[in-house]
Motif scaffolding. Structure first.
Motif, PDB file in Angstrom:
ATOM      1  N   LEU A  72       1.549  -0.345  -5.825  1.00  0.00           N
ATOM      2  CA  LEU A  72       1.102  -1.858  -4.752  1.00  0.00           C
ATOM      3  C   LEU A  72       0.979  -0.578  -3.323  1.00  0.00           C
ATOM      4  CD1 LEU A  72       2.034  -4.569  -3.801  1.00  0.00           C
ATOM      5  CD2 LEU A  72       4.603  -3.404  -3.229  1.00  0.00           C
ATOM      6  N   ALA A  73      -0.693  -1.336  -2.858  1.00  0.00           N
ATOM      7  CA  ALA A  73      -0.165  -0.467  -1.795  1.00  0.00           C
ATOM      8  C   ALA A  73      -1.344  -1.008  -0.532  1.00  0.00           C
ATOM      9  CB  ALA A  73      -1.311   0.633  -2.193  1.00  0.00           C
ATOM     10  N   ALA A  74      -0.757  -1.129   0.680  1.00  0.00           N
ATOM     11  CA  ALA A  74      -0.766  -1.593   1.716  1.00  0.00           C
ATOM     12  C   ALA A  74      -1.426  -0.771   2.756  1.00  0.00           C
ATOM     13  CB  ALA A  74       0.522  -2.532   2.354  1.00  0.00           C
ATOM     14  N   GLY A  84       6.013 -13.793   0.811  1.00  0.00           N
ATOM     15  CA  GLY A  84       5.295 -14.945   1.829  1.00  0.00           C
ATOM     16  C   GLY A  84       4.307 -14.547   2.049  1.00  0.00           C
ATOM     17  N   LYS A  85       3.667 -13.351   1.494  1.00  0.00           N
ATOM     18  CA  LYS A  85       2.317 -12.363   2.020  1.00  0.00           C
ATOM     19  C   LYS A  85       1.572 -13.027   0.977  1.00  0.00           C
ATOM     20  CE  LYS A  85       3.782 -10.622   5.916  1.00  0.00           C
ATOM     21  NZ  LYS A  85       2.568 -10.919   7.100  1.00  0.00           N
ATOM     22  N   HIS A 132      -8.655  -4.914   4.475  1.00  0.00           N
ATOM     23  CA  HIS A 132      -9.339  -4.669   5.430  1.00  0.00           C
ATOM     24  C   HIS A 132     -10.530  -5.941   5.747  1.00  0.00           C
ATOM     25  CE1 HIS A 132      -8.099  -0.714   5.234  1.00  0.00           C
ATOM     26  NE2 HIS A 132      -8.611  -0.843   4.163  1.00  0.00           N
ATOM     27  N   VAL A 133     -10.391  -7.245   5.032  1.00  0.00           N
ATOM     28  CA  VAL A 133     -11.523  -8.327   4.837  1.00  0.00           C
ATOM     29  C   VAL A 133     -10.534  -9.794   4.856  1.00  0.00           C
ATOM     30  CG1 VAL A 133     -13.497  -7.159   4.275  1.00  0.00           C
ATOM     31  CG2 VAL A 133     -11.902  -9.217   2.198  1.00  0.00           C
ATOM     32  N   GLU A 134      -9.377  -9.258   4.959  1.00  0.00           N
ATOM     33  CA  GLU A 134      -8.067 -10.802   5.273  1.00  0.00           C
ATOM     34  C   GLU A 134      -7.816 -11.237   4.569  1.00  0.00           C
ATOM     35  OE1 GLU A 134      -9.099 -12.327   9.141  1.00  0.00           O
ATOM     36  OE2 GLU A 134      -8.891 -10.604  10.068  1.00  0.00           O
ATOM     37  N   MET A 135      -7.878 -10.699   2.846  1.00  0.00           N
ATOM     38  CA  MET A 135      -8.251 -11.601   2.203  1.00  0.00           C
ATOM     39  C   MET A 135      -6.409 -11.224   0.985  1.00  0.00           C
ATOM     40  SD  MET A 135     -11.375 -11.182  -0.812  1.00  0.00           S
ATOM     41  CE  MET A 135     -10.340 -12.048  -2.045  1.00  0.00           C
TER      42      MET A 135
END
Length: 286
Positions: free
Chosen positions: A95-97, A111-112, A147-150
């Motif tokens: 899991l990465a962010a 909720g994300k 980075h593309v808000e997906m």
């Protein structure tokens, strides 16, 4: 008996090499074919996408499969049994962010949105964590989605972590440690041929990193020789016959770890061993 093997990619060549070292050589060439016979008339290789192999085994198109544990967990066929870790193709599902974002723990994803090529694994992982994000399935370039808000985070495979760093993503948690495994449909696990395949592959894995030492040693120094050999269950000792020069000497054979060979040979020489021969081991049935 059909063994499903990855048809291409990074898992194909190591899988074929392992089968060949185990004695299951493909005949008539395996390139660009769906099937290939082996030197064992009862065993056939079936080539398929790594992700499809669990389903092939579950549906009966193959009896045994070789593919990543991550692929088996994602397919979740339910009626297959893990037989053996083949110890290659190691990777992690993580899991990465974004490093500059506000996701620092699994709980922060409530909720994300999480993007992944492994929705089933992701769903089970978050259920175990009692967190409920929206899971979006993607078919590639997962690391670009934040980075593309997906997505706010991703679950993706990494081997070295380089791709994550390049895309400014930090690991939040490890979801699954994976490597290539041998597995079979539950109803054939006890089949004699399946057990022979397991033993053959295990013998190759057991021999990895091992060396066979043979030497002559003074019989009266045998205790000291045994003390310096870090062998598997102790060395094999045999009398030397048919040679007048063999009086008072015995032949000693032992299996040792490759990393111990250099020091062991020096220690053996110091206690009188001679004619030391080191050879590779192709298979080791324990």
């Amino acid at each position: 008996m059909r063994i499903a093997v990855p048809n291409k990619g990074r898992l194909h060549d190591p899988s074929m090499d392992l089968l060949e070292h185990a004695g299951l050589h493909a005949v008539d060439g395996a390139d660009r074919k769906l099937y290939a016979d082996t030197v064992d008339p009862e065993v056939t290789l079936l080539f398929a996408r790594a992700a499809d192999i669990p389903e092939y085994v579950s549906d009966g198109a193959a009896d045994v499969g070789i593919t990543g544990l991550d692929q088996v967990r994602e397919a979740d066929p339910g009626d297959v049994t893990d037989l053996l870790d083949l110890e290659f193709g190691q990777c992690r599902l993580v899991l990465a962010a974004p490093e500059d974002g506000d996701i620092e723990s699994v709980e922060d994803l409530a909720g994300k949105t999480v993007a992944t090529e492994f929705p089933n694994i992701a769903e089970q992982y978050f259920a175990d964590q009692s967190v409920s994000p929206d899971i979006v399935e993607v078919s590639g370039a997962t690391e670009l989605t934040p980075h593309v808000e997906m997505a706010d985070a991703i679950i993706d495979i990494t081997s070295t972590g380089t791709t994550l760093k390049v895309n400014r993503l930090g690991i939040v948690d490890e979801v699954l440690a994976s490597s290539v495994h041998l597995f079979a449909r539950e109803d054939v696990v006890e089949d004699e041929k399946v057990q022979q395949i397991v033993m053959a592959l295990q013998s190759v894995l057991s021999a990895d990193g091992k060396r066979y030492l043979m030497m002559n040693a003074p019989a009266d120094k045998l205790g000291e020789v045994k003390d310096v050999i870090p062998g598997l269950g102790g060395p094999t000792v045999m009398d030397i016959e048919g040679d007048g020069n063999g009086d008072g000497m015995v032949a000693v054979h032992a299996v040792v770890d490759e990393r111990d060979v250099f020091e062991t040979i020096n220690d053996l020489k110091s206690v009188g061993a001679s004619g030391i021969l080191v050879t590779e081991i192709e298979r080791l049935v324990e």
